[in-house]
Scaffold this motif. Structure first.
Motif, PDB file in Angstrom:
ATOM      1  N   VAL A  67      38.366  20.807  67.630  1.00 21.48           N
ATOM      2  CA  VAL A  67      38.603  20.219  66.304  1.00 21.48           C
ATOM      3  C   VAL A  67      37.371  19.436  65.853  1.00 21.48           C
ATOM      4  O   VAL A  67      36.928  19.561  64.711  1.00 21.48           O
ATOM      5  N   TRP A  68      36.796  18.644  66.745  1.00 21.10           N
ATOM      6  CA  TRP A  68      35.614  17.852  66.384  1.00 21.10           C
ATOM      7  C   TRP A  68      34.427  18.744  66.027  1.00 21.10           C
ATOM      8  O   TRP A  68      33.651  18.430  65.128  1.00 21.10           O
ATOM      9  N   MET A  75      44.873  26.003  56.189  1.00 20.12           N
ATOM     10  CA  MET A  75      45.291  25.957  57.595  1.00 20.12           C
ATOM     11  C   MET A  75      44.927  27.256  58.319  1.00 20.12           C
ATOM     12  O   MET A  75      44.533  27.236  59.491  1.00 20.12           O
ATOM     13  N   ALA A  76      45.048  28.373  57.626  1.00 18.03           N
ATOM     14  CA  ALA A  76      44.769  29.666  58.284  1.00 18.03           C
ATOM     15  C   ALA A  76      43.315  29.717  58.753  1.00 18.03           C
ATOM     16  O   ALA A  76      43.031  30.122  59.889  1.00 18.03           O
ATOM     17  N   ASN A  77      42.400  29.279  57.904  1.00 12.49           N
ATOM     18  CA  ASN A  77      40.984  29.282  58.289  1.00 12.49           C
ATOM     19  C   ASN A  77      40.710  28.300  59.417  1.00 12.49           C
ATOM     20  O   ASN A  77      39.911  28.561  60.310  1.00 12.49           O
ATOM     21  N   PHE A  78      41.392  27.153  59.328  1.00  7.91           N
ATOM     22  CA  PHE A  78      41.200  26.145  60.370  1.00  7.91           C
ATOM     23  C   PHE A  78      41.668  26.678  61.729  1.00  7.91           C
ATOM     24  O   PHE A  78      40.957  26.563  62.734  1.00  7.91           O
ATOM     25  N   LEU A  79      42.857  27.282  61.737  1.00  9.96           N
ATOM     26  CA  LEU A  79      43.395  27.822  62.992  1.00  9.96           C
ATOM     27  C   LEU A  79      42.468  28.897  63.549  1.00  9.96           C
ATOM     28  O   LEU A  79      42.201  28.951  64.759  1.00  9.96           O
ATOM     29  N   GLU A 111      35.671  12.399  54.777  1.00 11.90           N
ATOM     30  CA  GLU A 111      36.778  13.347  54.700  1.00 11.90           C
ATOM     31  C   GLU A 111      37.502  13.380  56.046  1.00 11.90           C
ATOM     32  O   GLU A 111      36.902  13.712  57.063  1.00 11.90           O
ATOM     33  N   ARG A 112      38.777  13.021  56.033  1.00 15.71           N
ATOM     34  CA  ARG A 112      39.566  13.054  57.267  1.00 15.71           C
ATOM     35  C   ARG A 112      39.856  14.508  57.621  1.00 15.71           C
ATOM     36  O   ARG A 112      39.815  15.393  56.762  1.00 15.71           O
ATOM     37  N   ILE A 113      40.231  14.722  58.885  1.00 17.84           N
ATOM     38  CA  ILE A 113      40.456  16.096  59.340  1.00 17.84           C
ATOM     39  C   ILE A 113      41.601  16.760  58.551  1.00 17.84           C
ATOM     40  O   ILE A 113      41.531  17.951  58.223  1.00 17.84           O
TER      41      ILE A 113
END
Lengths: 396, 82
Positions: A339-340, A362-366, A351-353
């Motif tokens: 995540v970091w 969310m899809a791109n993040f995952l 900007e917070r996570i």
């Protein structure tokens, strides 16, 4: 002992009325030993009168080598209130679960009376011990005394903030994992990220032992680790019957309040459809002698909560629905690193996570952190009716 | 060939001096700039972290807070009373 100079505070005095604890009363008590408190009351009264804050915040104040733990604060009316011309806050890393001995508390208070105003806030919203009000030249000596007594500063600014944990298995039978151990391990592992701000903005980790979430991680933490169980709720039918006999209205107070309606009560027997249970803890909280979390325990890992500051509030989203307790520490650390890495690469300043996830999706993040989407990540069914299924393309 | 930590620290310091008064630099800005300059194979994030720590522990740079945390040169706090 300093003789306190009397400052009239008619507006602040209003805050001492009524049956509630009053911070004004506490500051007035502290005047006897801390002359700073008089000027603090005076400046606060001025702020109430003028409806303007008189603190200047931020800048360069800290201890050598650290970028967190000290929050700079200066008065903008130092000529009127010279004793609070500097009024810096220090954040001290609290013990996991906030367990102290009397000696430890006395040591902390003695150190703070020597180096600051003596005023504390036990504890701040992230969980740290908060020391309120000192001068720049007192920061290093105070820090030296704290470290000599086994304490260290907590996080502030764009750092990993001091991880916090509920009392966990030390005092609570609902704890589904050892929150205190995980909190301590994470604190020690990420000392560099805690003291030397490397991130776009703050990052908070909170460890809650069960879904009651006594540390409010689901609303506050960028990474929430909330204890849960995978098997069935442990049920003692005799104890359920005893609750009913004692006057608990099981239909009204337990069954009807179940968010997924997964229970039935026929007047003698409580039946739970555990496959439909969402681990809200309500039934267990109402009948703690009769119902208990299951035996296969671990935690759900969630991401992205925050209180409103730059943007509005966010609640956490599920990342990993269930991690067995014995795999928790390793999984959390692996996840944090991924995540970091992503946040470091793509996060904008301040900007917070959670905000980053909203921005990129969310899809791109995952995809970026290497997690497969699973149904448990969905908090509620989609209510937007405008969904077009391209059946022709799918069939082709 | 790995770049010595001292050299990375020196380059970071130069960057902080150049940007003083023009732009606030975050630790990650310095890290990304060093990796871009030397290449990831010669200068890792871990090396940058050590270099930054060296700068901070020596007092040549300090952390400041202006809404977020930045790496700056030490100076008298502007908000501090004279």
């Amino acid at each position: 002992m300093a003789v306190a100079e009397k400052i009239d505070t008619p507006l602040l005095d209003e805050l001492e009325k009524g049956p509630w604890p009053s911070f004004v009363t506490e500051i007035k008590k502290a005047r006897q030993t801390s002359p700073m408190c008089d000027d603090l009351l005076g400046q606060l009264e001025l702020s109430y009168r003028e409806k303007i804050g008189h603190w200047k915040h931020g800048g360069i104040v800290g201890v050598l080598g650290y970028g967190g733990g000290v929050i700079g604060r200066y008065s903008d009316v130092p000529e009127k209130f010279p004793r609070v011309a500097h009024f810096h806050t220090m954040r001290i890393n609290q013990p996991a679960g906030w367990f102290y001995t009397s000696d430890a508390l006395r040591t902390l208070c003695d150190i703070w009376e020597r180096h600051g105003s003596g005023l504390t806030n036990m504890h701040g919203s992230t969980g740290d011990i908060i020391f309120l009000g000192t001068r720049t030249e007192e920061l290093e000596p105070c820090f030296q005394e704290l470290t000599a007594n086994g304490f260290d500063l907590g996080g502030s600014g764009s750092s990993m903030r001091t991880p916090s944990a509920c009392v966990g298995p030390a005092r609570c039978e609902w704890a589904c994992y050892d929150t205190l151990k995980l909190c301590y391990d994470l604190t020690m592992t990420y000392q560099d990220e805690l003291h030397r701000p490397p991130f776009p903005y703050k990052f908070k980790i909170k460890c809650a032992g069960c879904p009651n979430d006594c540390v409010a991680s689901i609303a506050r933490a960028d990474l929430s680790i909330i204890g849960t169980w995978k098997d069935d709720i442990q049920q003692d039918d005799d104890a359920v019957a005893a609750y009913a006999a004692e006057g608990v209205n099981i239909q009204k107070d337990v069954v009807d309040r179940c968010p997924t309606r997964c229970m039935e009560w026929d007047g003698a027997k409580l039946t739970i459809n555990n496959r439909e249970c969402v681990r809200c803890m309500h039934c267990i909280n109402v009948m703690p002698k009769a119902l208990r979390p299951g035996k296969e325990r671990g935690a759900t890992i969630l991401i992205g909560a925050k209180a409103p500051i730059v943007q509005g509030a966010l609640l956490s989203s599920v990342l990993i629905p269930f991690v067995p307790e014995e795999e928790l520490e390793e999984t959390v650390k692996e996840l944090i690193n991924r995540v970091w890495e992503f946040w470091d690469e793509h996060g904008m300043n301040r900007e917070r996570i959670g905000e980053l996830i909203q921005r990129v999706g969310m899809a791109n993040f995952l995809d970026a952190i290497g997690l497969e989407p699973v149904p448990e990540m969905v908090s509620a069914p989609r209510d937007n009716p405008y969904i077009f299924f391209r059946t022709d393309e799918e069939q082709a | 060939m790995p770049v010595p930590i001292e050299e990375i620290a020196e380059e970071m310091y130069k960057m902080v001096v150049e940007c003083e008064g023009k732009r606030n630099l975050k630790a990650s800005d310095l890290t990304k700039a060093m990796i871009a300059k030397y290449g990831e194979e010669n200068c890792s994030k871990e090396d940058c972290k050590k270099a930054l720590r060296q700068l901070m522990d020596s007092g040549r740079t300090v952390y400041s807070y202006f809404g977020g945390s930045y790496v700056t040169l030490p100076k008298k706090e502007g908000a501090a009373p004279d």
